[in-house]
Write a protein that holds these residues in place. Structure first.
Motif, PDB file in Angstrom:
ATOM      1  N   GLU A 178      -4.556  -7.547  12.199  1.00 36.20           N
ATOM      2  CA  GLU A 178      -4.736  -5.924  12.083  1.00 36.20           C
ATOM      3  C   GLU A 178      -5.766  -5.324  12.819  1.00 36.20           C
ATOM      4  N   ASP A 179      -7.038  -6.122  12.736  1.00 32.69           N
ATOM      5  CA  ASP A 179      -8.131  -5.661  13.037  1.00 32.69           C
ATOM      6  C   ASP A 179      -8.364  -5.878  14.422  1.00 32.69           C
ATOM      7  N   ASN A 180      -7.856  -7.007  15.030  1.00 30.42           N
ATOM      8  CA  ASN A 180      -7.889  -7.351  16.537  1.00 30.42           C
ATOM      9  C   ASN A 180      -6.929  -6.954  17.336  1.00 30.42           C
ATOM     10  N   TYR A 181      -5.750  -6.784  16.770  1.00 32.17           N
ATOM     11  CA  TYR A 181      -4.520  -6.383  17.640  1.00 32.17           C
ATOM     12  C   TYR A 181      -3.634  -5.372  17.179  1.00 32.17           C
ATOM     13  N   SER A 182      -4.069  -4.863  16.155  1.00 37.34           N
ATOM     14  CA  SER A 182      -3.312  -3.385  15.437  1.00 37.34           C
ATOM     15  C   SER A 182      -1.971  -3.740  15.444  1.00 37.34           C
ATOM     16  N   ILE A 183      -1.979  -4.930  14.577  1.00 39.17           N
ATOM     17  CA  ILE A 183      -0.281  -5.295  14.072  1.00 39.17           C
ATOM     18  C   ILE A 183      -0.086  -5.019  12.806  1.00 39.17           C
ATOM     19  N   PHE A 184       0.892  -4.026  12.680  1.00 40.02           N
ATOM     20  CA  PHE A 184       1.284  -3.549  11.175  1.00 40.02           C
ATOM     21  C   PHE A 184       2.276  -4.610  10.314  1.00 40.02           C
ATOM     22  N   ALA A 185       1.822  -5.157   9.276  1.00 41.09           N
ATOM     23  CA  ALA A 185       2.755  -6.027   8.703  1.00 41.09           C
ATOM     24  C   ALA A 185       3.274  -5.539   7.202  1.00 41.09           C
ATOM     25  N   VAL A 186       4.672  -5.715   6.893  1.00 39.42           N
ATOM     26  CA  VAL A 186       5.035  -5.427   5.584  1.00 39.42           C
ATOM     27  C   VAL A 186       5.519  -6.977   4.798  1.00 39.42           C
ATOM     28  N   LEU A 187       4.873  -7.510   4.008  1.00 39.71           N
ATOM     29  CA  LEU A 187       5.274  -8.605   3.158  1.00 39.71           C
ATOM     30  C   LEU A 187       6.088  -8.374   1.746  1.00 39.71           C
ATOM     31  N   LYS A 188       7.278  -8.775   1.700  1.00 36.55           N
ATOM     32  CA  LYS A 188       7.933  -8.537   0.561  1.00 36.55           C
ATOM     33  C   LYS A 188       8.592  -9.990  -0.045  1.00 36.55           C
ATOM     34  N   ASP A 189       8.755 -10.099  -1.262  1.00 36.49           N
ATOM     35  CA  ASP A 189       9.028 -11.352  -1.984  1.00 36.49           C
ATOM     36  C   ASP A 189      10.516 -11.262  -1.862  1.00 36.49           C
ATOM     37  N   ALA A 190      11.090 -12.411  -2.540  1.00 37.92           N
ATOM     38  CA  ALA A 190      12.826 -12.548  -2.469  1.00 37.92           C
ATOM     39  C   ALA A 190      13.378 -11.511  -2.802  1.00 37.92           C
ATOM     40  N   GLN A 191      12.847 -10.586  -3.990  1.00 33.02           N
ATOM     41  CA  GLN A 191      13.309  -9.568  -4.705  1.00 33.02           C
ATOM     42  C   GLN A 191      13.219  -8.232  -4.086  1.00 33.02           C
ATOM     43  N   GLY A 192      12.431  -8.413  -2.931  1.00 31.41           N
ATOM     44  CA  GLY A 192      12.297  -7.038  -2.210  1.00 31.41           C
ATOM     45  C   GLY A 192      10.936  -6.278  -2.579  1.00 31.41           C
TER      46      GLY A 192
END
Length: 431
Positions: A70-84
């Motif tokens: 996020e800090d170095n490359y401005s990559i946005f991430a959303v991490l979800k579990d198996a139930q969403g």
């Protein structure tokens, strides 16, 4: 004339070459942008592979893994579990609302891709998807399924804003601009040299021709004066002999006609050589127009042509110009109007005043000027009468008017008279 042609050719040459260079630079810029976008897309894909590889290690928390990206490359991430359920979502913000972006991303990742990812039993990364935001911004997105070493399944969505064209080419733009400017400078120098070299022989021929015309015109003045003097003597001695008197009158008329031609040619020669000088004084336009009217009213009356004056009600300011040149231009217009008007056809001298200029027009209701003749009517020796039945004109009067107008920094022109005929006008700028 050659100077005007040189400037025109110079401009056409530079415009043509610089258009080609501009297109080439544009193609280079486009290729650079495409390559840069492709490299950024590949780089984003490789970063996502590194992030997924680190997320497979259950000893590291998702925040610890994702934060440097996020800090170095401005990559946005959303991490979800198996139930969403959302385990982690990056705090980054974009020009477009993140909820809208995620919906666009989900729509872009079609049903087949999502199903394929859902059915996997190992970590799987989808391809790089491209989609647009609501603020004319563009993004890349990568869907992935991550299964860590403990067998826990996660859904990962990665987003990265594509750089704009200006961001991509920002560092290269000064180079391209400099390249364009250097090309322009080189083309100007080279084209000037080539055109000067190409026109030089023609220029020498024209200079020689102008010198001959000036010298010949000057030398012809003396013989004509002698012919006129001796013809006058013959005319006196032939008193009572009609045939000799008739011949003498014809010689006298033709000699005067030739004298006028020589005078016009000498005037143009002085104009070409730049030796003509102006005698500028403050003049009263009202007085000049009245003198013009008084000079030509008897001529028009004798030919049965009413001469009207449409300038009496206008108060003109004093004008700093050459009185003789101005009067000669208007006289040429008047001579032309009288020559091409039929009996009882009226002629009008009109003058108007605007904030920037005084416009003097000579309006006739004669045969007019055809559309094909208009572009050439002020050229030297051009005659609209192709049969040359009118022997009183040599095609020099209007060209002289144009030359004199240029000396006065004025403009001459022609337009159709309503109802038939021609209107010649002179526009004098107010300084």
């Amino acid at each position: 004339m050659l100077e005007h042609l040189y400037k025109k050719l110079h401009l056409i040459f530079i415009s043509s070459i610089m258009s080609i260079i501009t297109v080439i630079i544009g193609i280079l810029c486009n290729d650079f942008i495409d390559n840069k976008q492709q490299n950024d897309s590949i780089f984003f894909g490789r970063l996502s592979m590194l992030m997924i590889y680190e997320l497979e290690n259950p000893e590291k928390s998702p925040q610890t893994v994702i934060k440097p990206y996020e800090d170095n490359y401005s990559i946005f991430a959303v991490l979800k579990d198996a139930q969403g359920n959302v385990i982690y979502q990056s705090p980054l913000s974009f020009p477009t609302d993140i909820t809208f972006l995620l919906s666009q991303f989900t729509e872009k990742a079609n049903v087949e891709s999502v199903t394929a990812l859902d059915q996997t039993k190992a970590t799987t990364q989808g391809g790089v998807l491209s989609f647009s935001g609501s603020s004319h911004d563009k993004y890349w997105g990568i869907p992935a399924v991550v299964i860590d070493k403990n067998g826990t399944l996660f859904y990962l969505s990665l987003l990265h804003r594509q750089k704009t064209i200006f961001e991509l080419i920002g560092k290269q733009l000064p180079f391209y601009i400099l390249l364009w400017v250097i090309s322009l400078f080189c083309i100007i120098i080279v084209s000037r040299f080539l055109l000067k070299h190409a026109i030089e022989p023609t220029e020498k021929v024209l200079q020689s021709q102008k010198g001959f015309i000036a010298a010949a015109s000057h030398e012809l003045k003396a013989p004509l004066a002698v012919i006129l003097a001796n013809n006058d003597k013959i005319n006196r001695l032939s008193d009572g002999i009609p045939d000799i008197q008739k011949a003498a009158n014809i010689i006298d008329a033709e000699t005067i006609r030739m004298s006028k031609l020589i005078k016009d040619m000498l005037l143009l020669a002085s104009s070409d050589s730049g030796t003509r000088s102006l005698n500028k004084t403050m003049i009263n336009i009202d007085t000049l127009l009245i003198l013009l009217y008084e000079a030509y009213e008897p001529v028009c009356s004798q030919k049965g042509m009413p001469l009207d004056a449409d300038f009496i009600d206008v108060r003109f300011p004093l004008l700093y110009t050459d009185r003789e040149c101005l009067f000669q231009i208007l006289s040429i217009f008047m001579d032309n109007a009288i020559s091409h008007s039929e009996t009882k056809a009226s002629i009008q001298i009109k003058a108007t005043l605007s904030r920037k200029a005084i416009t003097i027009s000579v309006i006739d209701h004669g045969q007019g000027i055809s559309a094909e003749d208009k572009p050439y009517i002020f050229d030297r020796f051009y005659c609209a009468d192709k049969s040359h039945t009118d022997k009183s004109h040599f095609g020099l009067g209007l060209s002289i008017a144009k030359e004199l107008a240029e000396f006065l920094s004025a403009d001459v022109g022609i337009k159709n008279t309503e109802g038939g005929g021609a209107t010649f006008f002179l526009t004098l700028p107010l300084k």
